[in-house]
Design a protein around this motif. Structure first.
Motif, PDB file in Angstrom:
ATOM      1  N   VAL A  97      52.592   5.993  44.238  1.00 19.14           N
ATOM      2  CA  VAL A  97      52.066   6.119  45.572  1.00 19.14           C
ATOM      3  C   VAL A  97      50.527   5.868  45.401  1.00 19.14           C
ATOM      4  O   VAL A  97      50.069   5.735  46.713  1.00 19.14           O
ATOM      5  CB  VAL A  97      52.583   7.259  46.124  1.00 19.14           C
TER       6      VAL A  97
ATOM      7  N   PRO B  38      52.274   1.695  53.274  1.00 23.63           N
ATOM      8  CA  PRO B  38      52.565   2.831  52.592  1.00 23.63           C
ATOM      9  C   PRO B  38      54.106   3.166  52.733  1.00 23.63           C
ATOM     10  O   PRO B  38      54.898   3.506  51.920  1.00 23.63           O
ATOM     11  CB  PRO B  38      51.538   3.901  52.834  1.00 23.63           C
TER      12      PRO B  38
ATOM     13  N   ARG C 116      56.020  10.376  54.503  1.00 24.65           N
ATOM     14  CA  ARG C 116      56.509  10.030  53.194  1.00 24.65           C
ATOM     15  C   ARG C 116      58.050  10.365  52.632  1.00 24.65           C
ATOM     16  O   ARG C 116      58.681  11.383  53.168  1.00 24.65           O
ATOM     17  CB  ARG C 116      55.613  10.799  52.410  1.00 24.65           C
TER      18      ARG C 116
ATOM     19  N   GLU D  48      56.091   3.187  49.634  1.00 26.04           N
ATOM     20  CA  GLU D  48      56.784   4.572  49.323  1.00 26.04           C
ATOM     21  C   GLU D  48      58.040   4.689  48.961  1.00 26.04           C
ATOM     22  O   GLU D  48      58.505   5.351  48.158  1.00 26.04           O
ATOM     23  CB  GLU D  48      55.921   5.773  49.829  1.00 26.04           C
TER      24      GLU D  48
ATOM     25  N   ARG E 270      47.230  -0.559  48.029  1.00 24.41           N
ATOM     26  CA  ARG E 270      47.651  -2.077  48.233  1.00 24.41           C
ATOM     27  C   ARG E 270      47.460  -2.390  49.789  1.00 24.41           C
ATOM     28  O   ARG E 270      47.503  -1.724  50.821  1.00 24.41           O
ATOM     29  CB  ARG E 270      49.290  -1.975  48.376  1.00 24.41           C
TER      30      ARG E 270
END
Ligand SMILES: Cc1ncc(COP(=O)(O)O)c(C=O)c1O
Length: 412
Positions: free
Chosen positions: A252, A261, A244, A265, A256
């Motif tokens: 975040v 991610p 991340r 992100e 989805r």
């Protein structure tokens, strides 16, 4: 050698593409790059799009435009676009990698004496917080071949080494390190590898897939000459889960099903000006077209020029070249005598009185650094398309005069 416009050496015919100050002999592309005019124009168009309808820009255009960059960069550095995230600079990208590794007290992070200070500083902070230890392999300088790098780095591996950080091209000493060989050897010992390629894109041919490092970070704002604030981070697919950004945005938590991610992100980390990154394709277009042969021809031209430029400076000053030509990218470092004792407490603008004098007296912008781990003082020259051999000859004359003057002053 007082400078006047008549003694100042000319830039190349390509210099018209840049907005560099004509009163300065600019021999430091390496530190912050320099952006060609068409690329600044492209960035301004992106900014205009952003300001025309900010909400649509951030909620609709940003991801789409980032994917365009992703495709283009993936083709340029040879990797799957989905494995690329972006960051404002290599400093943030390296800190992001460090934050995403589960270090335990006593884990060792292996660096070497040519590494850039932002990584070392971040490791220092991490060590205080987590009890990790930074281990520095002593890579010699002057250097004669890449085996010396391999021997030094591998000799510093211990059973506690968890991660190794290796510059693809070193910042203070401007040499290409054998990153592929080191990655293979370190992997064989079970050690993760982060390659700091801040200087690599458009100085060396980059094949991120072939290199196979766990993490690869690089700047576009140096040698690709994109606007400041454009860097990438390649993470191997097996390490992307839970990887991340340093800051988590307001988006975040949204689940989805249309985007991993890792991409979602990093593509939006809060309100900011993303136009530097989005202008990277314009910078690649510029270098693809400015010379017949595109970026490979550019890299060869710059390398050949820096080799000749280094020879000119060494000839004028009597200093010896400290690294073989085949380890040089488009930059070269030359070792200088230590700063005279009498000048050690002088207040400076650029960090060393010699650099101040080169700027003030000769209008030459070139760095002069001390790096205790690698010996004495250095200057590092950069050759970009706008430079000419005459500019390096001019630096050679100025340096010879100034070094002679330092010796005289010191013995008075
Ligand atoms: C090897 C190396 N790594 C990292 C950096 C940091 O790059 P940035 O200033 O883009 O964060 C530099 C900058 O010169 C560098 O030379």
């Amino acid at each position: 050698m007082k400078t006047t416009t008549s003694t100042r050496p000319s830039r190349s015919e390509f210099a018209t593409h840049w907005r560099l100050d004509p009163a300065i002999t600019f021999l430091n592309h390496g530190s912050y790059g320099a952006c060609p005019e068409v690329v600044i124009d492209a960035q301004n168009e992106i900014r205009a799009l952003m300001e025309r309808e900010p909400v649509r820009f951030f909620m609709q255009h940003l991801e789409r435009l980032t994917d365009v960059v992703r495709e283009r960069v993936g083709a340029f550095v040879n990797c799957a676009p989905k494995d690329l995230a972006f960051a404002p600079n290599a400093t943030v990208a390296i800190a992001t990698v460090l934050q995403n590794i589960d270090f335990k007290p006593g884990d060792e992070i292996l660096v070497n004496t040519h590494e850039y200070m932002s990584a070392i500083n971040e490791l220092g902070r991490m060590g205080e917080r987590l009890g990790t230890k930074t281990v520095k392999a002593k890579v010699p300088f002057p250097i004669t071949d890449e085996q010396q790098v391999i021997d030094a780095v591998m000799a510093a591996v211990t059973p506690r080494t968890k991660l190794a950080i290796i510059s693809h091209i070193t910042s203070p000493t401007a040499i290409i390190l054998p990153v592929k060989k080191l990655t293979d050897l370190l992997h064989a010992r079970g050690i993760r590898v982060l390659i700091d390629g801040a200087h690599a894109p458009a100085q060396v041919t980059l094949d991120v897939t072939d290199l196979g490092a766990d993490y690869y970070v690089a700047d576009f704002h140096k040698w690709v000459s994109s606007p400041k604030g454009s860097s990438f981070l390649h993470v191997q697919p097996g390490l992307q889960k839970g990887f991340r950004p340093i800051s988590l945005s307001s988006r975040v938590h949204n689940v989805r099903d249309d985007r991993a991610p890792f991409l979602a992100e990093f593509d939006y980390v809060g309100t900011s000006d993303y136009s530097a990154l989005l202008a990277v394709p314009a910078a690649l277009d510029f270098f693809d077209k400015v010379l017949p042969g595109g970026i490979p021809a550019l890299m060869k031209r710059n390398h050949d020029l820096v080799v000749k430029g280094r020879a000119a400076v060494c000839k004028a000053t009597g200093l010896a070249p400290p690294a073989p030509e085949d380890m040089l990218p488009s930059m070269a470092t030359i070792l200088l005598p230590a700063l005279p004792a009498a000048a050690r407490n002088t207040r400076t603008v650029f960090g060393d009185p010699l650099q101040d004098r080169l700027v003030d007296e000769y209008r030459i912008q070139v760095p002069v650094w001390a790096l205790p781990d690698c010996g004495t003082r250095f200057t590092r020259i950069s050759a970009q398309l706008y430079n000419t051999l005459a500019e390096f000859e001019y630096l050679g004359k100025a340096l010879a005069l100034e070094l002679e003057r330092e010796t005289r002053t010191d013995s008075e």
